[in-house]
Scaffold this motif. Structure first.
Motif, short mmCIF file in Angstrom:
data_model
loop_
_atom_site.label_atom_id
_atom_site.label_comp_id
_atom_site.label_asym_id
_atom_site.label_seq_id
_atom_site.Cartn_x
_atom_site.Cartn_y
_atom_site.Cartn_z
N THR A 402 -59.19 -9.12 -117.14
CA THR A 402 -58.24 -8.12 -116.80
C THR A 402 -56.97 -8.67 -116.07
OG1 THR A 402 -59.33 -8.19 -114.56
CG2 THR A 402 -60.41 -6.94 -115.90
N GLY A 403 -56.94 -9.98 -115.85
CA GLY A 403 -55.73 -10.53 -115.23
C GLY A 403 -55.62 -10.32 -113.73
N ASP A 404 -56.79 -9.75 -113.26
CA ASP A 404 -56.67 -9.42 -111.78
C ASP A 404 -57.65 -10.63 -111.12
OD1 ASP A 404 -55.19 -7.16 -111.40
OD2 ASP A 404 -57.17 -6.05 -112.12
N LEU A 405 -57.17 -10.93 -109.71
CA LEU A 405 -58.06 -11.75 -109.12
C LEU A 405 -58.94 -10.81 -108.21
CD1 LEU A 405 -55.44 -14.65 -107.95
CD2 LEU A 405 -57.37 -14.74 -109.68
N ALA A 406 -60.26 -11.28 -107.80
CA ALA A 406 -61.18 -10.43 -107.05
C ALA A 406 -62.39 -11.51 -106.38
CB ALA A 406 -61.66 -9.28 -107.85
N PHE A 407 -63.01 -10.81 -105.82
CA PHE A 407 -64.18 -11.18 -105.18
C PHE A 407 -65.37 -10.35 -104.71
CE2 PHE A 407 -61.77 -10.58 -101.45
CZ PHE A 407 -62.73 -9.95 -100.25
N ILE A 408 -66.60 -10.63 -104.60
CA ILE A 408 -67.81 -9.88 -104.42
C ILE A 408 -68.30 -10.19 -102.98
CG2 ILE A 408 -69.79 -9.07 -105.17
CD1 ILE A 408 -68.88 -9.35 -108.05
N VAL A 409 -68.70 -9.68 -102.22
CA VAL A 409 -69.33 -9.78 -101.01
C VAL A 409 -70.01 -8.35 -100.61
CG1 VAL A 409 -67.46 -8.82 -99.67
CG2 VAL A 409 -69.21 -10.24 -98.64
N ASP A 410 -71.52 -8.58 -100.35
CA ASP A 410 -72.23 -7.28 -100.14
C ASP A 410 -72.29 -6.36 -100.93
OD1 ASP A 410 -72.73 -8.79 -97.61
OD2 ASP A 410 -71.21 -7.63 -96.56
N GLY A 411 -72.38 -6.87 -102.31
CA GLY A 411 -72.37 -5.77 -103.20
C GLY A 411 -71.04 -4.99 -103.78
N GLN A 412 -70.05 -5.36 -103.32
CA GLN A 412 -68.89 -4.46 -103.14
C GLN A 412 -67.83 -5.64 -103.81
OE1 GLN A 412 -67.52 -0.97 -100.97
NE2 GLN A 412 -68.68 -2.01 -99.25
N LEU A 413 -66.93 -5.09 -104.86
CA LEU A 413 -65.98 -5.52 -105.54
C LEU A 413 -64.76 -5.41 -104.66
CD1 LEU A 413 -64.78 -7.03 -107.97
CD2 LEU A 413 -64.03 -4.80 -108.83
N THR A 414 -63.97 -6.40 -104.38
CA THR A 414 -62.55 -6.39 -103.67
C THR A 414 -61.63 -7.05 -104.59
OG1 THR A 414 -63.51 -6.34 -101.60
CG2 THR A 414 -61.25 -6.96 -101.67
N VAL A 415 -60.52 -6.20 -105.25
CA VAL A 415 -59.53 -6.84 -105.75
C VAL A 415 -58.44 -7.28 -104.78
CG1 VAL A 415 -57.67 -6.47 -107.69
CG2 VAL A 415 -60.15 -5.63 -107.85
N THR A 416 -57.96 -8.57 -104.97
CA THR A 416 -57.13 -9.06 -104.23
C THR A 416 -55.58 -8.88 -104.79
OG1 THR A 416 -57.45 -11.56 -105.04
CG2 THR A 416 -58.89 -10.56 -103.04
N GLY A 417 -55.39 -9.11 -106.03
CA GLY A 417 -54.04 -9.14 -106.52
C GLY A 417 -54.18 -9.54 -108.11
N ARG A 418 -52.80 -9.65 -108.49
CA ARG A 418 -52.84 -10.17 -110.04
C ARG A 418 -52.57 -11.79 -110.02
NH1 ARG A 418 -54.13 -7.21 -114.22
NH2 ARG A 418 -52.66 -8.06 -115.55
N VAL A 419 -53.34 -12.24 -111.01
CA VAL A 419 -53.05 -13.78 -111.18
C VAL A 419 -51.79 -14.32 -111.08
CG1 VAL A 419 -53.33 -15.52 -112.99
CG2 VAL A 419 -55.18 -13.92 -112.67
N ASP A 420 -50.74 -13.40 -111.72
CA ASP A 420 -49.28 -14.10 -111.60
C ASP A 420 -48.67 -13.45 -110.39
OD1 ASP A 420 -49.34 -11.18 -112.28
OD2 ASP A 420 -48.01 -11.67 -114.18
N ASP A 421 -49.45 -13.03 -109.18
CA ASP A 421 -48.87 -12.28 -108.08
C ASP A 421 -49.18 -13.10 -106.80
OD1 ASP A 421 -47.43 -10.28 -106.71
OD2 ASP A 421 -49.32 -9.49 -106.11
N ILE A 422 -49.40 -14.30 -107.03
CA ILE A 422 -49.66 -15.29 -105.72
C ILE A 422 -48.30 -15.98 -105.23
CG2 ILE A 422 -50.91 -17.37 -104.84
CD1 ILE A 422 -53.18 -16.53 -106.96
N ILE A 423 -48.20 -16.01 -104.03
CA ILE A 423 -47.11 -16.66 -103.31
C ILE A 423 -47.79 -17.96 -102.52
CG2 ILE A 423 -44.87 -16.53 -102.08
CD1 ILE A 423 -44.69 -14.85 -104.52
N GLU A 424 -47.59 -19.16 -102.56
CA GLU A 424 -48.16 -20.08 -101.98
C GLU A 424 -47.01 -20.75 -101.00
OE1 GLU A 424 -50.37 -22.77 -104.11
OE2 GLU A 424 -51.63 -21.26 -104.98
N SER A 425 -47.76 -21.25 -99.84
CA SER A 425 -46.67 -21.58 -98.85
C SER A 425 -47.67 -22.68 -98.07
CB SER A 425 -45.83 -20.87 -97.89
OG SER A 425 -45.33 -21.48 -96.87
#
Length: 723
Positions: A402-425
């Motif tokens: 999909t090109g999305d980043l996500a995680f699963i916890v307690d049986g629910q999907l959470t999408v955090t953002g796009r692979v190319d949408d990360i800003i690191e500091s």
């Protein structure tokens, strides 16, 4: 309401979809038309006029149009591009194609203002993308007085439609959806949300988009429920119209992305003057862009006095490739463990599976952020005529990336953002949409037009000010706000008018496009686009995109506005000012390049250029005299083998040219693409005109080298070096 799915590590599996009672789209319309208690279809025109008709009326209109389509010679499985302005005509023609076993390709009759395309230009591009000559723009010219009585019997596995992606980073791709994909999505969402014919829905997404067509209209035909549609621009001109319609038509189901919530919240003073009844509004599908919990909660608070249930918002996830939304849940304000920055989206609908993997494709554990993949009944098998993209987009075991980043916890999907949408500091990762939401908390920022991206590895923020004024002071305030909340230093803040901030047809920000636009200097992008237009003659937008391997629509729109190029019927040409600008940019480029090296490389290039001329001659003529009939397969194979050798041996030299002028890199990609098509058996791509054949691309590359070496085409022709 069914919420059952099971989780194994970082995988969620919706319940099985099971056999479908109505396995093809025509069966859905026949069923709805035969139900005496089915709802109505309602269209609200941009002038506010209302048109109502029944499912039986829709079926009869589709039968008349089908008669006209067949009279024109359109057959089963023929692809038909539908660029139709009137929504009722668009839907009737879509269903006519379904009844006849044809494959409709809905295309916008109103391209986004910043797309740089006219309606005709978009139509020409889509016809090329889906490789067809059939298009319908005037339904009145097709509609017959005769009700067709014979209908195609479509297999569930056959394509039901080709739906265009939003084109967030370039020209759209055509997603192929089968009857089974679409009907199973309808079945799954109906089960997951207890939807029935008693529902009353309001859609304001375009009906040529997967959201308006599949997520609403076809689902509602499946349900045989009451459905209301309005033009998106009419709603956005006054966002409170959205809620006016819901209250007046007693709708219980609708859709909005966060930018719409923000627009309503921004009008809270006017909202207080309304007398809405929103007690029946139970299901607001919230998707299309990252879910912003603060905005969603503000929306609920502002509308609570009108009886809006606190459980009305359903954040969800889906895309064209999944036949629209396939995951959602009830919005619950508040943190979830360590991941309070993000909003959970729930469980997959029946027939859908999601999993989270790392960069190598290995499944990760719960709570671990990774790459989201999806599979199941509603998921497309790929893009039409785009084998290369299909290979990139699907895993060997059939999961869509999909090109999305996500995680699963307690049986629910959470999408955090796009692979190319990360800003690191300093080792901490943030997502662009988080920072955008924070910036839009500032009173002087217009909501839904903020873009955060990296430009030359530096954090850049683009925003739309609510009014003209102290831009420098506003930029300083944005920097302080972001530093305080995220600890990030913003290199540049740019204020832009709304019209310059690119969005898709349903209002999603085209972040990647804007980042490219900012990263390339205006001079570099002007040079790439103007040169592509010059070399191509009178190209369409897709020709320019292919030539520069970049998203050119906003750049071309700006060039048109500046008077450097013009557009007629979707084709672009340079103005006198554009030719002068290009001449100046090419002169500047030559001054930056080592001329002695370019001349030495050009002499080496002449050897390969001479060989290509001979290959093309041998391809077109046998013995240098008789036209090649291409009946001698052995002869043709030998010529192609010589071309393959030329390509392989010339690449190192071509790469040296690219080192001197990096903007030439797309030529290498285009040559490789042409050769791949030739090797696949499509021999038009060796020397065919009007396409990106090997000969055409080589010719344009040679033209670039002539210019870089300070020579002219006339000089080269006299010297016998012209291809």
């Amino acid at each position: 309401m069914i919420e059952t799915s099971h989780v194994t590590s970082a995988e969620l599996v919706g319940e099985p979809i099971g056999p479908l009672a109505y396995p093809s789209l025509p069966s859905l319309l026949f069923r709805a038309a035969a139900m005496p208690d089915a709802g109505q279809i309602v269209h609200i025109a941009p002038n506010g006029e209302i048109e109502r008709y029944s499912y039986s009326d829709l079926l009869d209109d589709a039968r008349r149009i089908l008669s006209g389509l067949r009279f024109r010679g359109i057959k089963e499985l023929d692809r038909v591009v539908l660029q139709i302005r009137e929504p009722r005509d668009l839907l009737a023609t879509f269903w006519a194609c379904q009844l006849g076993g044809m494959v409709p390709v809905p295309a916008s009759a109103n391209p986004p203002e910043n797309s740089g395309l006219s309606s005709k230009g978009l139509l020409e591009s889509v016809l090329k993308i889906v490789d067809t000559d059939w298009s319908i723009t005037n339904v009145g010219a097709v509609r017959s007085d005769r009700l067709e009585t014979e209908f195609a019997i479509s297999s569930p596995s056959e394509p039901a439609a080709l739906l265009l992606t939003s084109g967030s980073t370039g020209l759209p791709k055509a997603v192929s959806l089968t009857h089974h994909n679409i009907v199973s999505r309808c079945e799954g969402t109906a089960r997951a949300r207890d939807l029935t014919k008693r529902n009353r829905t309001f859609n304001w997404m375009p009906l040529d988009h997967v959201g308006g067509l599949v997520m609403f209209h076809i689902r509602d035909v499946f349900l045989a429920c009451h459905q209301v549609h309005a033009d998106m621009r009419w709603v956005l001109d006054d966002p409170l119209r959205w809620l006016d319609v819901i209250s007046e038509h007693r709708c219980d189901t609708t859709w909005a992305s966060n930018f719409a919530f923000g627009l309503v919240v921004g009008r809270r003073v006017e909202v207080r003057q309304r007398s809405w009844d929103l007690t029946q509004l139970k299901y607001i599908m919230n998707g299309g862009e990252p879910v912003k919990p603060r905005v969603a909660q503000q929306f609920l608070d502002v509308l609570a006095p009108f009886g809006l249930p606190p459980t009305a918002i359903h954040p969800g996830w889906g895309m064209s490739e999944t036949s629209s939304g396939v995951v959602d849940t009830v919005f619950v304000p508040g943190p979830i463990g360590d991941f309070e920055r993000f909003t959970p989206l729930g469980r997959p609908h029946p027939g859908v599976r999601v999993r989270i993997v790392d960069e190598s494709g290995t499944m990760v554990g719960e709570r671990e952020i990774g790459r989201l993949q999806v599979a199941g009944d509603p998921v497309s098998s790929g893009y039409f005529g785009n084998d290369r993209q299909n290979k990139l987009s699907f895993t060997s075991d059939g999961w869509f990336k999909t090109g999305d980043l996500a995680f699963i916890v307690d049986g629910q999907l959470t999408v955090t953002g796009r692979v190319d949408d990360i800003i690191e500091s300093d080792g901490v990762a943030f997502y662009g949409h988080e920072i955008e939401a924070a910036v839009e908390e500032l009173q002087f920022v217009e909501p839904s037009f903020t873009v955060v991206c990296l430009v030359a590895a530096e954090l850049t923020i683009v925003y739309c000010p609510r009014s003209r004024g102290a831009v420098a002071a506003e930029a300083d305030e944005i920097r302080r706000h972001v530093l305080k909340l995220f600890g990030l230093t913003v290199k540049e803040v740019r204020a832009m008018e709304k019209s310059y901030i690119p969005k898709t047809g349903i209002g999603k920000l085209k972040r990647a496009q804007l980042a490219l636009q900012l990263e390339h200097s205006s001079d570099a992008m002007d040079l790439c686009v103007l040169q592509a237009i010059r070399l191509k003659g009178r190209p369409m937008l897709h020709d320019v995109v292919a030539a520069i391997a970049d998203d050119a629509d906003t750049v071309i729109a700006a060039l048109v506005a500046r008077g450097l190029c013009g557009e007629t019927d979707g084709r672009y040409s340079l103005t006198a000012a554009g030719r002068d600008r290009l001449t100046d940019l090419l002169r500047q480029e030559r001054t930056r390049i080592d001329q002695s090296r370019i001349l030495n490389l050009y002499k080496s290039f002449d050897v390969y250029n001479t060989e290509l001329k001979q290959i093309v001659t041998n391809w077109q003529l046998t013995d240098g005299l008789a036209p090649n009939s291409h009946e001698d397969k052995q002869y043709d194979a030998a010529v192609i083998l010589r071309l393959e050798d030329l390509h392989a041996t010339s690449l190192p030299l071509l790469g040296e040219f690219v080192e001197l002028a990096p903007r030439l890199h797309p030529y290498l990609v285009r040559l490789d693409a042409a050769l791949t098509r030739i090797q696949a058996g499509d021999h038009r791509w060796l020397a065919g005109p009007l396409i990106d054949s090997f000969h055409t691309v080589w010719f344009e590359f040679h033209e670039e080298l002539i210019g870089l070496a300070g020579r002219t085409r006339t000089d080269e022709a006299k010297a016998g070096r012209a291809v």
